[in-house]
Each structure stands twice: as C-alpha cells, then as structure tokens.
Design a protein around this motif. Structure first.
Motif, PDB file in Angstrom:
ATOM      1  N   THR A   3       0.851  -1.198   0.000  1.00 47.37           N
ATOM      2  CA  THR A   3       0.000   0.000   0.000  1.00 47.37           C
ATOM      3  C   THR A   3       0.889   1.251   0.000  1.00 47.37           C
ATOM      4  O   THR A   3       0.677   2.177   0.756  1.00 47.37           O
ATOM      5  CB  THR A   3      -0.962   0.025   1.202  1.00 47.37           C
ATOM      6  N   GLY A   4       1.866   1.234  -0.883  1.00 46.67           N
ATOM      7  CA  GLY A   4       2.686   2.427  -1.074  1.00 46.67           C
ATOM      8  C   GLY A   4       3.737   2.593   0.014  1.00 46.67           C
ATOM      9  O   GLY A   4       4.264   1.612   0.540  1.00 46.67           O
ATOM     10  N   TRP A   5       3.977   3.828   0.403  1.00 47.26           N
ATOM     11  CA  TRP A   5       5.129   4.181   1.209  1.00 47.26           C
ATOM     12  C   TRP A   5       4.697   5.080   2.358  1.00 47.26           C
ATOM     13  O   TRP A   5       3.778   5.874   2.215  1.00 47.26           O
ATOM     14  CB  TRP A   5       6.130   4.979   0.368  1.00 47.26           C
ATOM     15  N   MET A   6       5.428   4.976   3.473  1.00 40.32           N
ATOM     16  CA  MET A   6       5.294   5.991   4.501  1.00 40.32           C
ATOM     17  C   MET A   6       6.358   7.053   4.235  1.00 40.32           C
ATOM     18  O   MET A   6       7.497   6.710   3.912  1.00 40.32           O
ATOM     19  CB  MET A   6       5.508   5.397   5.901  1.00 40.32           C
TER      20      MET A   6
ATOM     21  N   ARG B 242      -2.872   9.759   3.845  1.00 43.39           N
ATOM     22  CA  ARG B 242      -2.474   9.000   2.658  1.00 43.39           C
ATOM     23  C   ARG B 242      -2.952   7.541   2.726  1.00 43.39           C
ATOM     24  O   ARG B 242      -2.267   6.625   2.339  1.00 43.39           O
ATOM     25  CB  ARG B 242      -0.959   9.108   2.461  1.00 43.39           C
ATOM     26  N   VAL B 243      -4.205   7.403   3.187  1.00 43.07           N
ATOM     27  CA  VAL B 243      -4.829   6.076   3.208  1.00 43.07           C
ATOM     28  C   VAL B 243      -6.159   6.084   2.450  1.00 43.07           C
ATOM     29  O   VAL B 243      -6.537   5.080   1.840  1.00 43.07           O
ATOM     30  CB  VAL B 243      -5.017   5.567   4.667  1.00 43.07           C
ATOM     31  N   LEU B 244      -6.862   7.227   2.429  1.00 46.17           N
ATOM     32  CA  LEU B 244      -8.211   7.241   1.840  1.00 46.17           C
ATOM     33  C   LEU B 244      -8.203   6.923   0.343  1.00 46.17           C
ATOM     34  O   LEU B 244      -9.189   6.398  -0.192  1.00 46.17           O
ATOM     35  CB  LEU B 244      -8.880   8.601   2.073  1.00 46.17           C
ATOM     36  N   HIS B 245      -7.105   7.211  -0.359  1.00 43.24           N
ATOM     37  CA  HIS B 245      -7.089   6.957  -1.813  1.00 43.24           C
ATOM     38  C   HIS B 245      -6.995   5.460  -2.135  1.00 43.24           C
ATOM     39  O   HIS B 245      -7.050   5.090  -3.301  1.00 43.24           O
ATOM     40  CB  HIS B 245      -5.969   7.746  -2.507  1.00 43.24           C
ATOM     41  N   PHE B 246      -6.856   4.620  -1.088  1.00 47.20           N
ATOM     42  CA  PHE B 246      -6.927   3.174  -1.316  1.00 47.20           C
ATOM     43  C   PHE B 246      -8.375   2.671  -1.254  1.00 47.20           C
ATOM     44  O   PHE B 246      -8.616   1.474  -1.417  1.00 47.20           O
ATOM     45  CB  PHE B 246      -6.074   2.424  -0.295  1.00 47.20           C
ATOM     46  N   LEU B 247      -9.323   3.579  -0.990  1.00 49.32           N
ATOM     47  CA  LEU B 247     -10.744   3.210  -0.888  1.00 49.32           C
ATOM     48  C   LEU B 247     -11.510   3.734  -2.095  1.00 49.32           C
ATOM     49  O   LEU B 247     -11.163   4.782  -2.652  1.00 49.32           O
ATOM     50  CB  LEU B 247     -11.360   3.813   0.377  1.00 49.32           C
TER      51      LEU B 247
HETATM   52  C1  LIG Z   1       0.804   5.108   2.016  1.00 52.43           C
HETATM   53  S1  LIG Z   1       0.825   4.521   3.691  1.00 52.43           S
HETATM   54  C2  LIG Z   1       0.677   6.059   4.587  1.00 52.43           C
HETATM   55  C3  LIG Z   1       1.339   6.000   5.928  1.00 52.43           C
HETATM   56  C4  LIG Z   1       1.350   7.310   6.737  1.00 52.43           C
HETATM   57  N1  LIG Z   1       0.015   7.615   7.277  1.00 52.43           N
HETATM   58  C5  LIG Z   1       1.879   8.471   5.914  1.00 52.43           C
HETATM   59  O1  LIG Z   1       1.167   9.464   5.716  1.00 52.43           O
HETATM   60  O2  LIG Z   1       3.043   8.385   5.437  1.00 52.43           O
HETATM   61  C6  LIG Z   1      -0.824   3.823   3.845  1.00 52.43           C
HETATM   62  C7  LIG Z   1      -1.063   3.075   5.160  1.00 52.43           C
HETATM   63  O3  LIG Z   1      -2.466   2.817   5.268  1.00 52.43           O
HETATM   64  C8  LIG Z   1      -2.675   1.450   5.603  1.00 52.43           C
HETATM   65  N2  LIG Z   1      -3.953   1.038   5.002  1.00 52.43           N
HETATM   66  C9  LIG Z   1      -4.193   0.786   3.689  1.00 52.43           C
HETATM   67  N3  LIG Z   1      -5.489   0.474   3.509  1.00 52.43           N
HETATM   68  C10 LIG Z   1      -6.085   0.550   4.739  1.00 52.43           C
HETATM   69  C11 LIG Z   1      -7.413   0.341   5.209  1.00 52.43           C
HETATM   70  N4  LIG Z   1      -8.405  -0.010   4.360  1.00 52.43           N
HETATM   71  N5  LIG Z   1      -7.668   0.489   6.536  1.00 52.43           N
HETATM   72  C12 LIG Z   1      -6.672   0.847   7.394  1.00 52.43           C
HETATM   73  N6  LIG Z   1      -5.395   1.052   6.995  1.00 52.43           N
HETATM   74  C13 LIG Z   1      -5.099   0.907   5.687  1.00 52.43           C
HETATM   75  C14 LIG Z   1      -1.472   0.723   5.056  1.00 52.43           C
HETATM   76  O4  LIG Z   1      -1.226  -0.505   5.724  1.00 52.43           O
HETATM   77  C15 LIG Z   1      -0.349   1.746   5.243  1.00 52.43           C
HETATM   78  O5  LIG Z   1       0.264   1.593   6.501  1.00 52.43           O
END
Ligand SMILES: C[S@@+](CC[C@H](N)C(=O)[O-])C[C@H]1O[C@@H](n2cnc3c(N)ncnc32)[C@H](O)[C@@H]1O
Length: 243
Positions: A23-26, A118-123
C-alpha cells in the motif's frame, strides 16, 4: 525523525519507507496537515486517532507533542514496528489496534481529533464517504478531522492527470478514480505488488465529502510531498471540524 529508524524496513527511495502490504510508502517527513494534527493533538486531553498510521510518523510526532494516541492500521506488522519505536517514557500514551477502513467502528464521541494520512485513496468513493461519516460520529463535538490523500498529480497515475481534469470539468464525483491501476505500472513491475485500483483526490473532493458528513471546513488545499522531488500538488489536504 526519532532515533529508532533502524527498526524500519530498508528503503530503495530516499524520503520514503515501503509498507509491508503493498500500500505504497510511509513518508519520513510530515506534511503540513499531519504536522498540524500532531501539534493540535498535543493540546488535547482527549485521545486522538491516527488511522493508516504505518510505522507511526505522525503518531510519534503527536506523542512527542504530549498527545494520547490510538494508532490503527490494516497491517499488524506495521503496528508491531510502531510499538517498538515509541520511546519508553511515552509508551503509556499509545494504544495500537489493527483496523480496516471502512469496516472499523468506535464508540460515538470518542476522539478529540482524527488523522487519516495517505490512506483514503486506497478506498473507492462509497467507502471514502462511509469512512468520513464514521469519523464524524467518532469525534467529540468540536473535534477535528485531518485528512490527506494522494492527488492525481503524483505516483505512476499522474500520467492520467489530464483525464482526471477532463472528468472533473464534466462534473464527475470521483474523477481521479482508476479502476485498473496496473496499466500505469512500469514494465517489469508485478501488479500483484500494487493495489488493483486507486482513487486519488483533490481538495474539492475531500471538502465535499466532509461537508456531506456534517463537518465544517477549516482549510482545504493541495500539499507538497515529503520527498526531495515532490511538487506543490502531491497531496490533497483538509482540516474539518465537527460543529
Ligand atoms: C501510504 S501509507 C501512509 C502512511 C502514513 N500515514 C503516511 O502518511 O506516510 C498507507 C497506510 O495505510 C494502511 N492502510 C491501507 N489500507 C487501509 C485500510 N483499508 N484500513 C486501514 N489502513 C489501511 C497501510 O497498511 C499503510 O500503513
């Protein structure tokens, strides 16, 4: 950056740390909205929520500012590393919980602030709307939501930016949504190591979803990314308050 970076996975890209679940990068530098969250969280007696926290970039900053934090992520291995990174004297102020958006539920009026960076765009769109409605419910009156999403102008999908702009001009609700992410991956990349779809957002989209959920908007703008070659439009950010 705290000293315990040696607990993080090795990274081939400066400024970014790979996730363990594709799921990308922190980022290793906080964006401006996450910085504001950490600072605000430190002023509160109420616990705050950092959801999609990865290895805790924002959680650690909020703890250092004096906050009490519930750190949540879909990936328990991220939380194990985060828990180890928390300095001894702050361990009593953090809880870690595996949680999946949009399914997770908390008691109404629990938190003083919520960060989703940076998590909502995975939804998909419906799940973003459900998540933001739930956040509104979880916050105490006066509580704030700090939301950061990747924009259409970053990542491999930036090649799609003109199409996003066309769809936005046509009035689509989710003009950045890409159903088939694999088409933007460089040759030789394994699609299994990336999400199937991606839903990059702009500040207008985040603000619209927050208003529909009952929030008032304090700010909505594009943000610079945390890496050396980032642009001023890498992320969309919103701060919203529950009246
Ligand atoms: C791109 S990283 C962002 C990390 C950090 N918040 C940042 O801004 O750098 C996305 C994080 O969201 C988590 N993640 C992805 N989908 C998720 C979901 N549906 N529910 C909760 N966490 C999720 C991933 O495991 C990952 O740790």
């Amino acid at each position: 950056m705290p000293e315990n970076n040696d607990l993080l996975p090795d990274s081939p890209v400066e400024g970014l740390v790979p996730t363990l679940n594709n799921t990308g990068w922190m980022t290793v530098a906080l964006d401006e909205i996450s910085t504001d969250f950490a600072r605000y969280a430190g002023t509160l007696d109420d616990e705050v929520l950092d959801v999609g926290c990865a290895y805790g970039i924002a959680t650690l900053a909020a703890l250092e500012a004096g906050a009490r934090v519930l750190a949540c992520d879909i990936e328990p291995r991220h939380l194990d590393i985060l828990a180890e990174r928390v300095p001894e004297h702050l361990r009593g102020n953090v809880r870690c919980q595996t949680a999946v958006l949009p399914d997770v539920d908390f008691e109404p009026a629990t938190f003083g602030a919520v960060l989703a960076s940076r998590v909502l765009h995975f939804l998909n769109g419906a799940d973003v709307e459900l998540t933001v409605r739930k956040m509104h419910d979880w916050l105490k009156p006066g509580g704030r939501a700090y939301l950061v999403a990747d924009s259409p102008y970053v990542g491999p999908w930036r090649d799609h930016a003109a199409e996003y702009e066309r769809r936005k001009a046509a009035g689509e609700d989710w003009p950045g949504f890409i159903a088939d992410y694999a088409q933007f991956l460089p040759p030789g990349t394994d699609p299994a190591e990336h999400p199937d779809y991606i839903n990059p957002m702009d500040p207008d989209i985040l603000a619209r979803v927050c208003i529909a959920a009952g929030f008032d908007i304090l700010e909505a703008r594009f943000l610079r990314g945390g890496t050396a070659n980032s642009s001023d439009r890498d992320h969309a950010g919103v701060v919203a308050v529950k009246p």
